[in-house]
Each structure stands twice: as C-alpha cells, then as structure tokens.
Write a protein that holds these residues in place. Structure first.
Motif, PDB file in Angstrom:
ATOM      1  N   MET A   1      -0.317 -12.111   1.266  1.00  0.00           N
ATOM      2  CA  MET A   1      -0.307 -11.172   0.147  1.00  0.00           C
ATOM      3  C   MET A   1       0.770 -10.113   0.331  1.00  0.00           C
ATOM      4  N   LEU A   2       0.856  -9.546   1.536  1.00  0.00           N
ATOM      5  CA  LEU A   2       1.856  -8.510   1.778  1.00  0.00           C
ATOM      6  C   LEU A   2       3.265  -9.073   1.605  1.00  0.00           C
TER       7      LEU A   2
ATOM      8  N   GLU B   1       1.130  -5.712  -6.513  1.00  0.00           N
ATOM      9  CA  GLU B   1      -0.047  -6.455  -6.061  1.00  0.00           C
ATOM     10  C   GLU B   1      -0.754  -7.119  -7.232  1.00  0.00           C
TER      11      GLU B   1
ATOM     12  N   LYS C   1      -4.526  -7.485   8.561  1.00  0.00           N
ATOM     13  CA  LYS C   1      -3.910  -6.558   7.607  1.00  0.00           C
ATOM     14  C   LYS C   1      -3.117  -5.477   8.332  1.00  0.00           C
TER      15      LYS C   1
ATOM     16  N   GLN D   1      -3.886 -12.188   4.484  1.00  0.00           N
ATOM     17  CA  GLN D   1      -3.454 -10.788   4.430  1.00  0.00           C
ATOM     18  C   GLN D   1      -1.935 -10.685   4.530  1.00  0.00           C
TER      19      GLN D   1
ATOM     20  N   ILE E   1       3.969  -9.428  -2.105  1.00  0.00           N
ATOM     21  CA  ILE E   1       4.127  -8.126  -2.765  1.00  0.00           C
ATOM     22  C   ILE E   1       5.487  -7.519  -2.454  1.00  0.00           C
TER      23      ILE E   1
ATOM     24  N   ASP F   1       2.058   0.248  -0.233  1.00  0.00           N
ATOM     25  CA  ASP F   1       1.164   0.602  -1.341  1.00  0.00           C
ATOM     26  C   ASP F   1       1.906   0.418  -2.660  1.00  0.00           C
ATOM     27  N   ARG F   2       1.760  -0.747  -3.267  1.00  0.00           N
ATOM     28  CA  ARG F   2       2.449  -1.094  -4.510  1.00  0.00           C
ATOM     29  C   ARG F   2       1.434  -1.740  -5.451  1.00  0.00           C
ATOM     30  N   PRO F   3       0.597  -0.938  -6.106  1.00  0.00           N
ATOM     31  CA  PRO F   3      -0.514  -1.507  -6.894  1.00  0.00           C
ATOM     32  C   PRO F   3      -0.074  -2.429  -8.014  1.00  0.00           C
TER      33      PRO F   3
ATOM     34  N   SER G   1       8.563  -7.222  -5.188  1.00  0.00           N
ATOM     35  CA  SER G   1       9.010  -5.864  -5.484  1.00  0.00           C
ATOM     36  C   SER G   1      10.493  -5.703  -5.167  1.00  0.00           C
TER      37      SER G   1
ATOM     38  N   LYS H   1      -1.357 -11.160  -7.737  1.00  0.00           N
ATOM     39  CA  LYS H   1      -2.684 -11.728  -7.951  1.00  0.00           C
ATOM     40  C   LYS H   1      -2.733 -12.550  -9.232  1.00  0.00           C
TER      41      LYS H   1
END
Length: 464
Positions: A395-396, A304, A116, A392, A399, A299-301, A403, A308
């Motif tokens: 996912m990044l 993310e 990560k 990890q 995201i 940090d992009r909730p 975005s 998911k």
C-alpha cells in the motif's frame, strides 16, 4: 479447469454428494474453452444463472459470496490450502503441501521487516528508486505495464538490499525473467507434468535458479560485513547476529521479490490509465503532494483513497483459489480432499449488493471514515493467515509512487481505446502505452532533493 462438469458425484461408500448446479460444459473439454474465451464474462453469466456458488467441473466450484470467501480465507492452512502446483503430477502437489509449516515460519520471520513501521521508515528509499528508474523515461513512448513493473521491481529490490536501485539491475532482470517464465505457465489452463522438458518449463527452471544464485550472493556478501546497529534495509532486519543457516531467509526474499513485481506493476498501470481518463485526479494528487514538501511523507489521504479504489475496480489478483485439504463443508456444500474452490475479488468488488455505484471510480468513498462496502466484500490482498505478507509495504509503495507520478509528470496515454482489460493470471490493460513529460518542481525543498539524489542507473530499454 478443463474437466467436464458433473453435478452429482458418488463417493466410495455409495452415498451421493450433491455439488451445486453449474454450466454443463462440453464433452472432453468441460468449461475450460468457454472460460478461456471470456473469463470474467463466464463468471458473471453463470453467477446470474446459478447464484453465488456453482460448479465449474466435477472437482471445482466457484464461490462469489463474500462471507463464504472470508471463511475460505480464515480456514486456509487447516481445511484449505493455497499450495497449488503449476504442474499436473500429484507428487509435486504433495511436496508443496509439505512446505506449509516452513512457509508460515518464514512468513512470521519476515513480517517484522515489512510491517507498517518498517515500511514507513524506508519510504525515502522507495521514492529514490522510483526517481532513478524514471529519469530516462520522458520523451519515449513506453509500454506502461513494463515500466510500472520495472518501477515496482527496483523499489522493492532497494527495500530489500538498500540503495536507490542503481546497483540492482541484475536482480531486477532476474526477477523479470523468472516472473515472465512463471506467468507463461500460469496463463495456460492445461497443466503439464513437471518433468516434461518443454521450452517454457526449462525457462522457468533456469530463471528460478539464476534468481536464487543472485539472492544467495547478496546474503553471503552481507554476512561478510558487520551488521550496523540500525537496520538499513530488509536484509539487515532479517539477518540476526550469528546467523549461519540463511536458507529460509533466501527463500523468503526470493518469494517476496517475485510477488512485488507483476502485481504492484499491474495496479500502477491501472492507476495511470485512470489518471488519463480522469485528469482531475492528477491535479488533486499533485496539489496534495506539493503541499507536503517532502516526497517521502507517508500521510497522503487522497492518494491512499485513489489506490484503494484502483484495487477495488481493478484488482490485479482478480481470481484465486484454494484446494480442499480435508473433508469439510463450506456453506451448505460438502467438499472432499483434492477439490478446488475458486473466487473472484473482481466480481465481489463490483457487486451492487455490496457496494454503492460499484461501476463508478469514486475515491471519495474511502474518505468518509466508514467502510464503503458490506462486511468482507473488499479483499485485494486476501485475508486470514495467508493474507499478503507485504500488504502494508504494498500500500505504501502504491501511494508514494502514484503521488510522485502525479506530482512530477504529465501523462499522455496514447492508445487507451486499444488496450483492453485482459484477465489472464493477472488483470491488466493489455498493451497500454504512454508518454511521461517531466514538469517543473514547485518547491525549493523538492529541487534540493532532486539535485542531491544520486542517479546511478541509466537505461530502461526493457520497458519500451
């Protein structure tokens, strides 16, 4: 998978092992024909009839219970193995079994390069590669899956070897050729012996050798220069001072380049489709991105949560399996070496016993602070010792890419009703096409970043 289903099977001692009930299949072809006709439908129909565990054939069972699937994952490398050959000859499978120790050693060596922390430190590299690929796309009607695979390929190649992707065209082209050749074999239910010189097998061997040569050349070139104090990319991270034997490094890079192409590309393709179906997702993602003022901020909730949810409803690796290595038991079922255990994240991820409103796309379910599912009912990257090593980073990458897509482009999907969900070795919306229209950047910092970026790569003809 084409073997006929047999419910009871005598062992060498004369004792009868009871396999779970299952569809009887057809003489000579077993259940393979019905499965190939409608793969997901086949799994669901038989789950309703036989329950969460049923026989596919006399050598394979299907398991759709999340607790049992979790046991299967955690016991991999012990009673179960992932090493499944594309070919029918047993010697090939035995050779693969013998690679487990080296495979795990390579995974441990490579993990720190895709952790990560390491992934986050190279977020600007991922964004730069995305922008480089997308530069020439607006104005063209393109195949979305081809485009998103290209994006994923350049992003991960940049992560491996540095830069914005502009000098990695040969590597990505070789990955593309190798993955396409492998998928041709994976999509077939019938396995042939590895020595058979069919065009598909010859292409797989040729493309694999080409990629190995390119990776070897990259590693050799890097060794010829001094390693910087701070690693610039994955290759710097895994090359230790004084390294002379690079075979295991090259093998790991080869495998990761392949794994980071089709599956991330398919996930991004599903995301594009979902943005077209729910335009409000695009606006909320765009608002979140614009508020950050930095395309590499991690940090992009909301992004993310959307990723998911895409991986829940449309897991690219929708169907998997393990081979039984030793006599063992899974649940109440006794299993013998050589048998197969198959499972489906797609089915489990949409089961109303484990999820609330599972057929509805709801990113907000991931933003409550609590898992929105029953225990072990979500596993898009697998689990246990053979969990995807790049989860990890994956996912990044998803995201940031999603975005960035929402922030910079309006997307017009042109054939959403004519791009059916197709469950081959990878789950995709088959033939999805779209136009991407670049929109004006909102912030001065974004404009400055765009002006400073070096766009060296031109031309994405392969995506059209």
């Amino acid at each position: 998978m084409a073997a006929p289903s047999i419910m009871r099977r005598p062992t060498v001692t004369g004792v009868v092992d009871h396999l779970p009930a299952g569809p009887p299949g057809h003489i000579f072809v077993g259940n393979g024909r019905d499965y190939d006709r409608d793969r997901i439908g086949f799994l669901l129909r038989n789950q309703r009839r036989y329950g969460d565990v049923y026989s596919f054939s006399d050598t394979a069972i299907v398991v759709l219970d999340p607790q049992l699937i979790h046991q299967l994952h955690t016991r991999t490398n012990a009673e179960f193995v992932t090493e499944a050959s594309l070919f029918s000859d047993r010697k090939r499978t035995e050779w693969l079994m013998g690679t487990i120790t080296d495979t795990m050693s390579n995974r441990r060596a490579g993990w720190r390069g895709v952790s990560k922390t390491a992934s986050a430190s190279r977020a600007p590299m991922l964004v730069s590669a995305f922008d480089t690929v997308m530069r020439d796309v607006p104005g063209h009607d393109v195949d979305v899956n081809n485009l998103m695979r290209t994006v994923a390929g350049y992003e991960f190649a940049s992560f491996c070897f540095g830069g914005d992707g502009s000098d990695l065209t040969d590597v990505v082209a070789a990955v593309d050729d190798g993955v396409r050749a492998t998928l041709t074999l994976m999509n077939r239910s019938l396995r042939l012996p590895s020595w058979m010189p069919t065009p598909a097998i010859r292409r797989m061997r040729h493309s694999g050798a080409a990629l190995r040569r390119l990776v070897h050349q990259r590693v050799t070139d890097r060794l010829a220069h001094d390693t910087p104090p701070q690693p610039r990319d994955l290759l710097d991270t895994v090359l230790q001072p004084g390294t002379t034997d690079t075979h295991h490094i090259e093998v790991s890079l080869n495998l990761m380049l392949r794994a980071s192409y089709s599956i991330p590309g398919a996930a991004l393709t599903w995301a594009v489709r979902q943005l077209a179906l729910q335009p409000q997702l695009t606006q909320r993602l765009r608002d979140e991105a614009n508020a950050l003022h930095d395309p590499a901020a991690i940090d992009r909730p909301y992004a993310e949560a959307v990723v998911k949810e895409v991986l829940r409803m449309y897991p690219p690796s929708w169907f998997g399996g393990r081979e039984v290595r030793h006599h063992t038991q899974l649940g109440e079922w006794k299993l013998q070496p050589g048998q197969q255990v198959m499972f489906s994240p797609y089915v489990v991820h949409r089961d109303p016993r484990w999820w609330d409103a599972p057929t509805q796309f709801r990113p907000q379910r991931w933003m409550t602070g609590q898992p929105p599912h029953a225990r072990h009912a979500y596993f898009p990257f697998g689990a246990g010792p053979r969990i995807c090593i790049g989860n990890q980073l994956g996912m990044l990458e998803q995201i940031l890419t999603l975005s960035r897509l929402a922030q910079c482009y309006d997307i017009d999907v042109t054939n959403i009703d004519r791009a059916p969900m197709t469950a081959r070795s990878i789950l995709t919306p088959d033939g999805l096409r779209a136009r991407f229209r670049r929109i004006a950047l909102k912030t001065s910092s974004e404009k400055a970043i765009a002006a400073d970026r070096d766009y060296g790569f031109h031309g994405v003809a392969s995506i059209r």
